[in-house]
Enzyme design. Structure first.
Site, PDB file in Angstrom:
ATOM      1  N   ASN A 163      42.969  40.282  88.134  1.00 38.19           N
ATOM      2  CA  ASN A 163      43.186  38.316  88.777  1.00 38.19           C
ATOM      3  C   ASN A 163      42.893  38.823  89.897  1.00 38.19           C
ATOM      4  O   ASN A 163      42.373  38.235  91.110  1.00 38.19           O
ATOM      5  CB  ASN A 163      44.305  38.186  89.164  1.00 38.19           C
ATOM      6  CG  ASN A 163      45.800  38.917  89.340  1.00 38.19           C
ATOM      7  OD1 ASN A 163      45.580  40.077  89.548  1.00 38.19           O
ATOM      8  ND2 ASN A 163      46.752  38.365  90.071  1.00 38.19           N
ATOM      9  N   GLU A 261      54.066  47.935  88.167  1.00 36.21           N
ATOM     10  CA  GLU A 261      53.880  46.065  89.440  1.00 36.21           C
ATOM     11  C   GLU A 261      53.130  45.116  87.745  1.00 36.21           C
ATOM     12  O   GLU A 261      52.461  45.777  87.125  1.00 36.21           O
ATOM     13  CB  GLU A 261      52.726  46.184  90.321  1.00 36.21           C
ATOM     14  CG  GLU A 261      53.499  45.044  90.797  1.00 36.21           C
ATOM     15  CD  GLU A 261      52.409  43.897  90.632  1.00 36.21           C
ATOM     16  OE1 GLU A 261      53.424  42.353  89.499  1.00 36.21           O
ATOM     17  OE2 GLU A 261      51.503  43.207  91.232  1.00 36.21           O
ATOM     18  N   CYS A 298      51.174  37.049  88.960  1.00 35.30           N
ATOM     19  CA  CYS A 298      51.755  37.549  88.461  1.00 35.30           C
ATOM     20  C   CYS A 298      53.235  36.573  88.815  1.00 35.30           C
ATOM     21  O   CYS A 298      54.913  36.677  88.423  1.00 35.30           O
ATOM     22  CB  CYS A 298      52.570  38.714  88.461  1.00 35.30           C
ATOM     23  SG  CYS A 298      52.439  39.825  89.819  1.00 35.30           S
TER      24      CYS A 298
END
Length: 492
Positions: A163, A261, A298
């Site tokens: 992303n 993460e 996210c």
């Protein structure tokens, strides 16, 4: 720099290395045309990169913090100077809108290198008060002094998400280098070209060869080789929880340090005492799931939990907002919703929407493939109502422009709903009473909580609870993440 279909090589030890395994195509998510060709890598290329990193790291760790700071500052300057040249490529391979690609990719990456140029100068030693210690069979007694000192981890394998390829990579590389480590990077297969382009720029800025290496590939082979390599000391990964679990399992066999993460299913709680202004702030925050990289983030508030007294009004406003958004060519200034990264991701999101229909939810906005763009992997901004907590769309991360709405009766139910997924990365509380919001935040099993805002603070520790990850980075916490504490003891 143009966006012609350039053919790339791996960047290892300060030079381009032609891949024996050939290349694969990188596709523009908006036009479906080739952007470039990335090198296919495997265990051989990873081994060469790790060996180069190990050799370079030993010298870099002995380099003074002032010199490391100077190099990182120069990297920030070069990214600022040359950043506009990278934007067309970055936009073409990610499909990000012009606003996101131009304003939130290269400038943020430069900011991160600049932050850790300062971080390299932060004290790495925690002095401890001398303690009187009795004699033992091991040593005589006396007054014993000590210090805890942060030392480099060594070689860090950085595996990044699609992303925000350059920003995410900078968030790993900058603190790792500041602490005296070397990195071997394996970008996401969908958009690795900008990460490869960073190699010569970091070299131009004065970074010694071997400290920044990039190996790419269309499949899992290079990432698997990096995680399993015995001379890699740490893996820093951003991506899905399912892949993170596999990485943790393999990394554990050689006791590698990990920073994970992972996924999120953020909840925005709109309480009964939220006035008009706060509800507007909540509306804008939730709508960012659609407008901020088409929900491919996210931390997005993909679940909006609204007190029943506000629910109908809020959901109606959200549906109107979704219908008014401009979707299409991400290179146009007015476009706020671009494509998803690939046909596979578009199909995945569409399958979730259809699954929600089948489970009895109601599509309040979007839900069908947009007819405007002739090409591209688009999903219309979608709002789903009449959702129950056990539905798949209420529990799993979709990574697309989809918001689900659920009403609640009181704070107890709101907390129960918010905590009712395997994730715990980022939640939001919107309330007219900041004290009440603070007390509610402490009950949320989430690594981050925004109160009346979706804004971030750059110095906070970032990471998740539960299946949203392990460890924290960001600010000075990033320096801790990429270092090991060593205790040093001596007689006073």
């Amino acid at each position: 720099m143009t966006t012609e279909a350039k053919t790339y090589a791996h960047w290892v030890d300060g030079a381009w290395h032609r891949p024996p395994g050939g290349h694969y195509q990188i596709t523009d998510p908006a036009t479906e045309e080739p952007v470039g060709h990335a090198p296919e890598g495997g265990s051989g290329e990873i081994d060469a990169a790790v060996r180069a990193a190990r050799t370079a790291q030993e010298a870099w760790a002995r380099t003074g913090p002032q010199e490391r700071s100077r190099v990182l500052e120069r990297i920030a300057d070069v990214l600022t100077e040359r950043g506009p040249e990278l934007v067309p490529l970055l936009q073409a391979e990610t499909g990000a809108t012009l606003k996101v690609a131009r304003g939130m990719q290269i400038p943020t990456a430069a900011d991160r290198f600049r932050r850790y140029a300062r971080g390299a100068l932060e004290p790495d030693t925690v002095p401890l008060a001398p303690q009187p210690v009795k004699a033992t069979a091991l040593a005589p007694g006396g007054l014993i002094g000590a210090a805890a000192v942060r030392r480099p981890v060594g070689v860090v394998g950085c595996i990044t998400s699609y992303n925000f390829p350059v920003v995410n990579l900078a968030g790993k590389v900058a603190p790792a280098l500041a602490m005296g480590n070397a990195v071997v990077c394996k970008p996401a297969p969908q958009d690795p070209l900008s990460c490869l382009e960073l190699g010569p720029l970091l070299q131009e800025a004065g970074l010694p060869d071997g400290l920044y290496n990039v190996v790419t590939g269309s499949g899992s082979a290079p990432g698997e080789a990096l995680v399993a390599h015995p001379d890699v000391d740490m893996i820093s990964f951003t991506g899905s929880t399912s892949v993170g679990k596999k990485i943790a399992e393999v990394a554990g066999r050689t006791m590698k340090r990990t920073l994970m993460e992972l996924g999120g299913k953020g909840a925005a709680l709109v309480l009964d005492d939220a006035d008009d202004g706060i509800r507007k702030a909540a509306l804008g925050s939730v709508a960012s799931t659609w407008t901020f990289h088409s929900g491919q983030i996210c931390t997005a508030p993909t679940r909006v939990l609204v007190h029943r007294s506000h629910y109908d009004e809020f959901v109606t406003a959200l549906a109107q907002y979704a219908a008014a958004l401009t979707l299409g060519d991400p290179t146009k200034e007015r476009t706020v919703v671009g494509p998803l990264i690939s046909a596979a991701q578009r199909d995945r999101v569409e399958a979730y929407i259809e699954g929600a229909r089948e489970q009895g939810a109601k599509i309040l906005a979007g839900g069908t493939r947009p007819t405007g763009p002739a090409t591209g992997f688009y999903v219309a901004p979608t709002l789903i109502g009449e959702v129950t907590p056990e539905m798949t769309v209420a529990r799993e991360e979709l990574f697309g422009p989809v918001v689900v709405a659920l009403p609640f009766e009181d704070d107890e139910e709101a907390v129960h709903l918010a905590n009712g997924t395997p994730y715990g990365l980022y939640d939001y509380v919107f309330s007219g009473d900041a004290g009440r919001a603070w007390r509610l935040a402490e009950r949320l099993r989430s690594g981050n909580v925004g109160i009346n805002t979706a804004q971030r603070h750059p110095e906070t520790p970032f990471g998740g609870f539960k299946e949203s990850g392990i460890g924290r980075d960001g600010g000075s916490f990033g320096l801790h993440a990429y270092s090991e504490f060593q205790s040093v003891v001596w007689p006073s």
